[in-house]
Design a protein around this motif. Sequence first.
Motif, PDB file in Angstrom:
ATOM      1  N   VAL A 219      -3.919  -1.672  -6.704  1.00 38.60           N
ATOM      2  CA  VAL A 219      -4.884  -2.746  -6.992  1.00 38.60           C
ATOM      3  C   VAL A 219      -5.992  -2.753  -5.948  1.00 38.60           C
ATOM      4  O   VAL A 219      -7.176  -2.871  -6.283  1.00 38.60           O
ATOM      5  CB  VAL A 219      -4.153  -4.117  -7.035  1.00 38.60           C
ATOM      6  CG1 VAL A 219      -5.164  -5.258  -7.195  1.00 38.60           C
ATOM      7  CG2 VAL A 219      -3.135  -4.144  -8.169  1.00 38.60           C
ATOM      8  N   VAL A 220      -5.617  -2.591  -4.678  1.00 33.67           N
ATOM      9  CA  VAL A 220      -6.613  -2.564  -3.605  1.00 33.67           C
ATOM     10  C   VAL A 220      -7.605  -1.423  -3.822  1.00 33.67           C
ATOM     11  O   VAL A 220      -8.828  -1.599  -3.694  1.00 33.67           O
ATOM     12  CB  VAL A 220      -5.920  -2.447  -2.236  1.00 33.67           C
ATOM     13  CG1 VAL A 220      -6.953  -2.204  -1.132  1.00 33.67           C
ATOM     14  CG2 VAL A 220      -5.116  -3.701  -1.936  1.00 33.67           C
TER      15      VAL A 220
ATOM     16  N   THR B 168      -2.555 -15.028 -21.388  1.00 31.03           N
ATOM     17  CA  THR B 168      -2.043 -14.422 -20.166  1.00 31.03           C
ATOM     18  C   THR B 168      -3.002 -14.727 -19.022  1.00 31.03           C
ATOM     19  O   THR B 168      -4.190 -14.976 -19.229  1.00 31.03           O
ATOM     20  CB  THR B 168      -1.876 -12.894 -20.309  1.00 31.03           C
ATOM     21  OG1 THR B 168      -3.103 -12.334 -20.809  1.00 31.03           O
ATOM     22  CG2 THR B 168      -0.752 -12.546 -21.252  1.00 31.03           C
ATOM     23  N   ALA B 169      -2.462 -14.693 -17.807  1.00 30.59           N
ATOM     24  CA  ALA B 169      -3.261 -14.861 -16.586  1.00 30.59           C
ATOM     25  C   ALA B 169      -2.341 -14.472 -15.435  1.00 30.59           C
ATOM     26  O   ALA B 169      -1.642 -13.477 -15.534  1.00 30.59           O
ATOM     27  CB  ALA B 169      -3.793 -16.290 -16.449  1.00 30.59           C
ATOM     28  N   LYS B 170      -2.346 -15.234 -14.351  1.00 29.89           N
ATOM     29  CA  LYS B 170      -1.458 -15.043 -13.200  1.00 29.89           C
ATOM     30  C   LYS B 170      -1.230 -13.571 -12.887  1.00 29.89           C
ATOM     31  O   LYS B 170      -2.059 -12.944 -12.251  1.00 29.89           O
ATOM     32  CB  LYS B 170      -0.159 -15.821 -13.407  1.00 29.89           C
ATOM     33  CG  LYS B 170      -0.378 -17.354 -13.349  1.00 29.89           C
ATOM     34  CD  LYS B 170       0.910 -18.105 -13.277  1.00 29.89           C
ATOM     35  CE  LYS B 170       0.715 -19.622 -13.241  1.00 29.89           C
ATOM     36  NZ  LYS B 170       0.093 -20.113 -11.999  1.00 29.89           N
ATOM     37  N   ALA B 171      -0.115 -12.963 -13.328  1.00 31.34           N
ATOM     38  CA  ALA B 171       0.209 -11.580 -12.963  1.00 31.34           C
ATOM     39  C   ALA B 171      -0.822 -10.576 -13.469  1.00 31.34           C
ATOM     40  O   ALA B 171      -0.865  -9.443 -12.987  1.00 31.34           O
ATOM     41  CB  ALA B 171       1.589 -11.207 -13.504  1.00 31.34           C
ATOM     42  N   LEU B 172      -1.652 -10.975 -14.413  1.00 32.90           N
ATOM     43  CA  LEU B 172      -2.594 -10.049 -15.035  1.00 32.90           C
ATOM     44  C   LEU B 172      -3.539  -9.403 -14.030  1.00 32.90           C
ATOM     45  O   LEU B 172      -3.837  -8.217 -14.134  1.00 32.90           O
ATOM     46  CB  LEU B 172      -3.396 -10.786 -16.115  1.00 32.90           C
ATOM     47  CG  LEU B 172      -4.479  -9.988 -16.843  1.00 32.90           C
ATOM     48  CD1 LEU B 172      -3.888  -8.781 -17.560  1.00 32.90           C
ATOM     49  CD2 LEU B 172      -5.215 -10.888 -17.841  1.00 32.90           C
ATOM     50  N   GLY B 173      -4.005 -10.154 -13.044  1.00 29.37           N
ATOM     51  CA  GLY B 173      -5.023  -9.643 -12.130  1.00 29.37           C
ATOM     52  C   GLY B 173      -4.491  -9.109 -10.819  1.00 29.37           C
ATOM     53  O   GLY B 173      -5.285  -8.719  -9.956  1.00 29.37           O
ATOM     54  N   GLY B 174      -3.194  -9.108 -10.621  1.00 27.31           N
ATOM     55  CA  GLY B 174      -2.654  -8.611  -9.363  1.00 27.31           C
ATOM     56  C   GLY B 174      -3.162  -9.368  -8.153  1.00 27.31           C
ATOM     57  O   GLY B 174      -3.166  -8.853  -7.037  1.00 27.31           O
ATOM     58  N   GLY B 175      -3.582 -10.610  -8.354  1.00 27.38           N
ATOM     59  CA  GLY B 175      -4.092 -11.441  -7.264  1.00 27.38           C
ATOM     60  C   GLY B 175      -5.532 -11.871  -7.456  1.00 27.38           C
ATOM     61  O   GLY B 175      -6.007 -12.766  -6.750  1.00 27.38           O
TER      62      GLY B 175
ATOM     63  N   CYS C 209     -11.393  -7.196 -13.576  1.00 29.97           N
ATOM     64  CA  CYS C 209     -10.940  -6.285 -14.629  1.00 29.97           C
ATOM     65  C   CYS C 209     -10.383  -4.998 -14.034  1.00 29.97           C
ATOM     66  O   CYS C 209      -9.381  -4.458 -14.523  1.00 29.97           O
ATOM     67  CB  CYS C 209     -12.084  -5.974 -15.587  1.00 29.97           C
ATOM     68  SG  CYS C 209     -12.490  -7.322 -16.714  1.00 29.97           S
ATOM     69  N   ALA C 210     -11.023  -4.497 -12.993  1.00 24.14           N
ATOM     70  CA  ALA C 210     -10.507  -3.294 -12.328  1.00 24.14           C
ATOM     71  C   ALA C 210      -9.128  -3.565 -11.741  1.00 24.14           C
ATOM     72  O   ALA C 210      -8.210  -2.732 -11.851  1.00 24.14           O
ATOM     73  CB  ALA C 210     -11.477  -2.843 -11.242  1.00 24.14           C
ATOM     74  N   ALA C 211      -8.959  -4.732 -11.127  1.00 17.65           N
ATOM     75  CA  ALA C 211      -7.660  -5.104 -10.579  1.00 17.65           C
ATOM     76  C   ALA C 211      -6.622  -5.229 -11.688  1.00 17.65           C
ATOM     77  O   ALA C 211      -5.476  -4.775 -11.543  1.00 17.65           O
ATOM     78  CB  ALA C 211      -7.775  -6.415  -9.808  1.00 17.65           C
ATOM     79  N   ALA C 212      -7.000  -5.857 -12.794  1.00 26.52           N
ATOM     80  CA  ALA C 212      -6.073  -6.040 -13.909  1.00 26.52           C
ATOM     81  C   ALA C 212      -5.668  -4.699 -14.515  1.00 26.52           C
ATOM     82  O   ALA C 212      -4.499  -4.491 -14.859  1.00 26.52           O
ATOM     83  CB  ALA C 212      -6.703  -6.935 -14.971  1.00 26.52           C
ATOM     84  N   ARG C 213      -6.623  -3.796 -14.639  1.00 26.75           N
ATOM     85  CA  ARG C 213      -6.301  -2.480 -15.184  1.00 26.75           C
ATOM     86  C   ARG C 213      -5.252  -1.785 -14.305  1.00 26.75           C
ATOM     87  O   ARG C 213      -4.281  -1.214 -14.808  1.00 26.75           O
ATOM     88  CB  ARG C 213      -7.573  -1.635 -15.275  1.00 26.75           C
ATOM     89  CG  ARG C 213      -7.378  -0.259 -15.882  1.00 26.75           C
ATOM     90  CD  ARG C 213      -8.708   0.381 -16.243  1.00 26.75           C
ATOM     91  NE  ARG C 213      -9.567   0.562 -15.071  1.00 26.75           N
ATOM     92  CZ  ARG C 213     -10.794   1.103 -15.134  1.00 26.75           C
ATOM     93  NH1 ARG C 213     -11.285   1.488 -16.311  1.00 26.75           N
ATOM     94  NH2 ARG C 213     -11.506   1.238 -14.043  1.00 26.75           N
ATOM     95  N   ALA C 214      -5.422  -1.892 -12.988  1.00 25.12           N
ATOM     96  CA  ALA C 214      -4.450  -1.281 -12.068  1.00 25.12           C
ATOM     97  C   ALA C 214      -3.109  -2.003 -12.127  1.00 25.12           C
ATOM     98  O   ALA C 214      -2.050  -1.361 -12.141  1.00 25.12           O
ATOM     99  CB  ALA C 214      -5.003  -1.303 -10.645  1.00 25.12           C
ATOM    100  N   ALA C 215      -3.133  -3.335 -12.148  1.00 25.39           N
ATOM    101  CA  ALA C 215      -1.882  -4.099 -12.180  1.00 25.39           C
ATOM    102  C   ALA C 215      -1.084  -3.798 -13.444  1.00 25.39           C
ATOM    103  O   ALA C 215       0.141  -3.631 -13.400  1.00 25.39           O
ATOM    104  CB  ALA C 215      -2.171  -5.592 -12.074  1.00 25.39           C
ATOM    105  N   LEU C 216      -1.755  -3.725 -14.580  1.00 22.10           N
ATOM    106  CA  LEU C 216      -1.072  -3.421 -15.830  1.00 22.10           C
ATOM    107  C   LEU C 216      -0.455  -2.025 -15.791  1.00 22.10           C
ATOM    108  O   LEU C 216       0.658  -1.810 -16.296  1.00 22.10           O
ATOM    109  CB  LEU C 216      -2.046  -3.536 -17.012  1.00 22.10           C
ATOM    110  CG  LEU C 216      -2.468  -4.963 -17.377  1.00 22.10           C
ATOM    111  CD1 LEU C 216      -3.650  -4.939 -18.347  1.00 22.10           C
ATOM    112  CD2 LEU C 216      -1.306  -5.747 -17.986  1.00 22.10           C
TER     113      LEU C 216
END
Length: 444
Positions: free
Chosen positions: A77-78, A286-293, A325-332
């Motif tokens: 995510v980072v 959905t939200a919360k875990a979706l964005g990895g923070g 969105c970039a964070a969410a793509r990585a978290a997913l």
Amino acid sequence: MSLPAQKRILATAVPGPKSTKLHQQRTEEIAAGFGVTLPVFVEEAGGGIIVDVDGNHLIDLAAGIAVTSVGASHPDVVAAVKEQAERFTHTCFMVTEYEPAVDVAATLNRITPGDHEKRTALFTTGAEAVENAIKISRAYTGRSAVVVLTHAYHGRTLLTMSMTGKNVPYRDGFGPYAPEVYKVPSPYPYRWISGAESAGDDAYDLLVETVTSQIGAHNVAAIIVEPIQGEGGFIVPPEGYLSRVAAFAREHGIVFVADEIQAGLGRTGAMFAVDHEGVVPDLITTAKALGGGLPISAVTGRAEIMDAVGPGRLGGTYAANPIACAAARAALQVIERDDLPAKARRIEEIVRPRLEALTGDDSYVGEVRGRGAMLAMEFVEPGTTNPAPEAAKKVADYANSQGVLTLTCGTFGNVIRLLPPLVIGEDLLAEAVSVLEDAVEALA
């Protein structure tokens, strides 16, 4: 940055002197309406550990209220955030477009329940997703009424606050509330007046009676349900309840909305909590875990329902922010690649038997419930079901002072909820449970 050492370290009292000083400054600068569970200031976090400014390493059983399921500052995510921030931080998706938003939508369309054609709309917060799910339902049906459950929590905005069941601190003094919101009894097995075995059937019958006789099914746009109620106390509905409500909604042309903001994306041991019963909602939030923070939320659902709202009628300046969105793509990707639902099931295997051993006729722990890594203990006066919020607070305070970050919840304030990052180490998890065991035993 590498992950902090994955072990509990108490370098000072919790909170320590640096945190105490900073907290005093906070009270002078930040509005009083922002509460805090544990007044420590964080320096770094990762995996299952939070490091405060005094050098204490705290075991994280909160995950930012189920946000950092992949762990705080997961390296993937980072890296995604850094790369996107170097490209551009914002253009507004309603002005110009970019791939990360489309990729996140495509993933949600694929992994959410059902094989029907879907669309996704991206927003910023969970409450915003819920509000838009209601807007979309109203546009599609041409109806206005919304049916929710008691003990529900859907957010802090005017509409979502009106849909929320708990008065203090969420509703008290903030009225008048949004109209056309109707509450029906939640099937709360532990507290159902005629017994847990009757909760599902009775609650379903009351919902049907309310919708058909008091509101009129032809006036109802949406029935929205948390498949496991979060802030209300991690209430798991009786088996079959959700599927019956979804079928009733479908029969009457009502949009069935699953609010998976806290329970979704692997938290309960399945990708979504409705998956445990094979329920396919019309819309899912959905939200919360979706964005990895990072702050991002979504409404995903049947294409014909989602597309009932024309261009320009959904959105927001920060909706589908490119960095989020970039964070969410990585978290997913992490959630799927590392099979985090399986890790949630393993967390339950480790934790639940030990918590259930704390129950008994002479115990303050009346019930242990939940699924996967969404577990809770409800505290009551021994031998009764009378809520004991002071006991829950004592246990939480003790755990926090010993470097185990816990959260309370429940309509009566008597529930301790466990929401560890799904990547937490098993040794760390076992140590945290030992602290909770000590705290509960001390009550006696």
